[in-house]
Design a protein around this motif. Structure first.
Motif, PDB file in Angstrom:
ATOM      1  N   ALA A   1       0.834  -1.204   0.000  1.00  0.00           N
ATOM      2  CA  ALA A   1       0.000   0.000   0.000  1.00  0.00           C
ATOM      3  C   ALA A   1       0.867   1.252   0.000  1.00  0.00           C
ATOM      4  CB  ALA A   1      -0.920  -0.010   1.226  1.00  0.00           C
ATOM      5  N   TYR A   2       1.952   1.229   0.750  1.00  0.00           N
ATOM      6  CA  TYR A   2       2.879   2.363   0.783  1.00  0.00           C
ATOM      7  C   TYR A   2       3.513   2.583  -0.591  1.00  0.00           C
ATOM      8  CZ  TYR A   2       7.439   4.579   1.315  1.00  0.00           C
ATOM      9  OH  TYR A   2       8.545   5.369   1.133  1.00  0.00           O
ATOM     10  N   GLU A   3       3.981   1.498  -1.226  1.00  0.00           N
ATOM     11  CA  GLU A   3       4.600   1.624  -2.547  1.00  0.00           C
ATOM     12  C   GLU A   3       3.613   2.199  -3.558  1.00  0.00           C
ATOM     13  OE1 GLU A   3       7.867  -0.199  -4.217  1.00  0.00           O
ATOM     14  OE2 GLU A   3       8.245   1.174  -2.584  1.00  0.00           O
TER      15      GLU A   3
ATOM     16  N   GLY B   1       0.254  -1.774 -12.696  1.00  0.00           N
ATOM     17  CA  GLY B   1       1.101  -2.208 -11.592  1.00  0.00           C
ATOM     18  C   GLY B   1       0.803  -1.474 -10.304  1.00  0.00           C
ATOM     19  N   VAL B   2       0.593  -0.165 -10.386  1.00  0.00           N
ATOM     20  CA  VAL B   2       0.278   0.616  -9.184  1.00  0.00           C
ATOM     21  C   VAL B   2      -1.091   0.225  -8.633  1.00  0.00           C
ATOM     22  CG1 VAL B   2      -0.201   2.939  -8.313  1.00  0.00           C
ATOM     23  CG2 VAL B   2       1.756   2.544  -9.805  1.00  0.00           C
ATOM     24  N   VAL B   3      -2.070   0.104  -9.537  1.00  0.00           N
ATOM     25  CA  VAL B   3      -3.405  -0.327  -9.096  1.00  0.00           C
ATOM     26  C   VAL B   3      -3.331  -1.712  -8.471  1.00  0.00           C
ATOM     27  CG1 VAL B   3      -5.726  -0.927  -9.885  1.00  0.00           C
ATOM     28  CG2 VAL B   3      -4.604   1.106 -10.788  1.00  0.00           C
TER      29      VAL B   3
ATOM     30  N   VAL C   1      -5.701   4.669   0.903  1.00  0.00           N
ATOM     31  CA  VAL C   1      -5.840   5.456   2.138  1.00  0.00           C
ATOM     32  C   VAL C   1      -4.797   5.019   3.161  1.00  0.00           C
ATOM     33  CG1 VAL C   1      -7.361   5.958   4.090  1.00  0.00           C
ATOM     34  CG2 VAL C   1      -8.289   5.930   1.767  1.00  0.00           C
ATOM     35  N   TRP C   2      -4.660   3.710   3.345  1.00  0.00           N
ATOM     36  CA  TRP C   2      -3.686   3.166   4.304  1.00  0.00           C
ATOM     37  C   TRP C   2      -2.269   3.580   3.901  1.00  0.00           C
ATOM     38  CZ3 TRP C   2      -4.893  -0.372   8.433  1.00  0.00           C
ATOM     39  CH2 TRP C   2      -3.787  -0.914   9.081  1.00  0.00           C
ATOM     40  N   GLY C   3      -1.955   3.424   2.607  1.00  0.00           N
ATOM     41  CA  GLY C   3      -0.623   3.785   2.135  1.00  0.00           C
ATOM     42  C   GLY C   3      -0.349   5.270   2.249  1.00  0.00           C
ATOM     43  N   ALA C   4      -1.383   6.115   1.988  1.00  0.00           N
ATOM     44  CA  ALA C   4      -1.207   7.563   2.102  1.00  0.00           C
ATOM     45  C   ALA C   4      -0.889   7.965   3.537  1.00  0.00           C
ATOM     46  CB  ALA C   4      -2.467   8.279   1.625  1.00  0.00           C
ATOM     47  N   VAL C   5      -1.523   7.288   4.490  1.00  0.00           N
ATOM     48  CA  VAL C   5      -1.227   7.566   5.902  1.00  0.00           C
ATOM     49  C   VAL C   5       0.228   7.221   6.206  1.00  0.00           C
ATOM     50  CG1 VAL C   5      -1.731   6.883   8.280  1.00  0.00           C
ATOM     51  CG2 VAL C   5      -3.606   7.283   6.671  1.00  0.00           C
TER      52      VAL C   5
END
Length: 314
Positions: A105-107, A235-237, A291-295
């Motif tokens: 999620a962060y990536e 890939g990002v999705v 959302v999790w990765g953005a946090v």
């Protein structure tokens, strides 16, 4: 003496039949387990090519090979680890998957942030000079990043495969996982190698006869940049979708069931074809992953700013 010799041959034939039956069982088990993890494999194949973009053409295949070699080492360590943990500490699997889902999620969120920066005129597209001048250190960083992402996806592939193996024998499960690991690595990185060299094949075809080959070569050369841009998006999705799904499922496993419950209620309220339900569930997983990765991105950026900020001089 001859009777003993023929008895020995008979024993060898029995052992050979048993070995052949075992091989058939391993192949059948590997096929079933691979089918269950096909979604993650597709994600892996879509994610990997973006790491090779911006590399000098002469270094593309060596870099793909280094990533594939790292993937094999990942899978070897994962297989040993999960086989031992399945005996002594199966409760740790959800927590490991939460860490892996957070990384994916962060990536994905970080890539989305870079896209936003590019739209605002702060992109980091690579010029021809930058591509040519890339050093061995740059390649090591690229390979390291790709292998870390592969580690998370490989853990997911291996755990899904293990959950879908019916064999009771510990050795049989181990053999099936080894076959799955080798098969998935060949499929993913073989596909990536073909993709990254497709434009070279196009240039080669443009110098051939008849005219139809020249046209095909020109089409390949023009199409591959578009294909890679699409693969970058996919890939990002994929990272967000897989990471979000891993997080939702395993948060429920460790007692935080609310997010997964909301997604479950929404998908069950939809009355439509299975593909529609799947798309909605995948979209919700991707949004949760974003959302999790953005946090995580925001927290790490804040920590970095606090850590490297210099005190004002008075």
């Amino acid at each position: 003496m001859s009777g003993s010799f023929f008895a020995l041959l008979d024993d060898i034939a029995v052992l050979a039949r048993a070995a052949a039956a075992s091989i058939d069982d391993v192949v059948a088990g590997a096929a079933k387990a691979s089918a269950k993890s096909a979604g993650v494999v597709i994600d892996d194949a879509a994610v990997t090519p973006q790491y090779v973009r911006g590399i000098s053409p002469s270094r593309e295949l060596p870099v793909v090979w280094r990533i594939a070699r790292g993937s094999l080492l990942n899978k070897a360590g994962i297989i040993v680890g999960i086989m031992l943990l399945s005996i002594w500490a199966p409760w740790v699997f959800p927590w490991l998957l939460l860490v892996g889902g957070t990384y994916l999620a962060y990536e994905g969120a970080e890539k989305v942030w870079h896209w936003i920066g590019a739209l605002r005129g702060h992109g980091d597209e690579h010029t021809v000079e930058e591509v040519v001048e890339r050093t061995e250190t740059d390649e090591k960083q690229i390979v390291g990043s790709a292998v870390r992402t592969d580690l998370v996806l490989s853990i997911e592939i291996m755990l899904i495969s293990l959950a879908n193996i019916d064999a009771e024998s510990w050795l049989m499960r181990l053999a099936i996982l080894i076959v799955v690991g080798l098969l998935m690595t060949v499929i993913v990185y073989g596909s990536v190698a073909l993709l990254v060299k497709m434009d070279d094949a196009g240039f080669w075809l443009r110098r051939r006869r008849p005219r139809a080959l020249k046209v095909l070569g020109s089409w390949l050369v023009k199409a591959m940049p578009v294909v890679f841009r699409l693969l970058s998006i996919v890939g990002v999705v994929a990272m967000l979708w897989v990471g979000g799904h891993i997080l939702l499922v395993n948060l429920a496993e460790v007692g935080v069931a609310a997010p997964y419950g909301i997604v479950h209620d929404i998908t069950h309220a939809v009355h439509g074809p299975g593909i529609v339900v799947w798309l909605i569930e995948s979209g919700l997983s991707a949004v949760f992953g974003l959302v999790w990765g953005a946090v995580v991105v925001a927290v790490l950026a804040l920590v970095a700013r606090l850590r490297f900020s210099k005190p004002e001089l008075r």
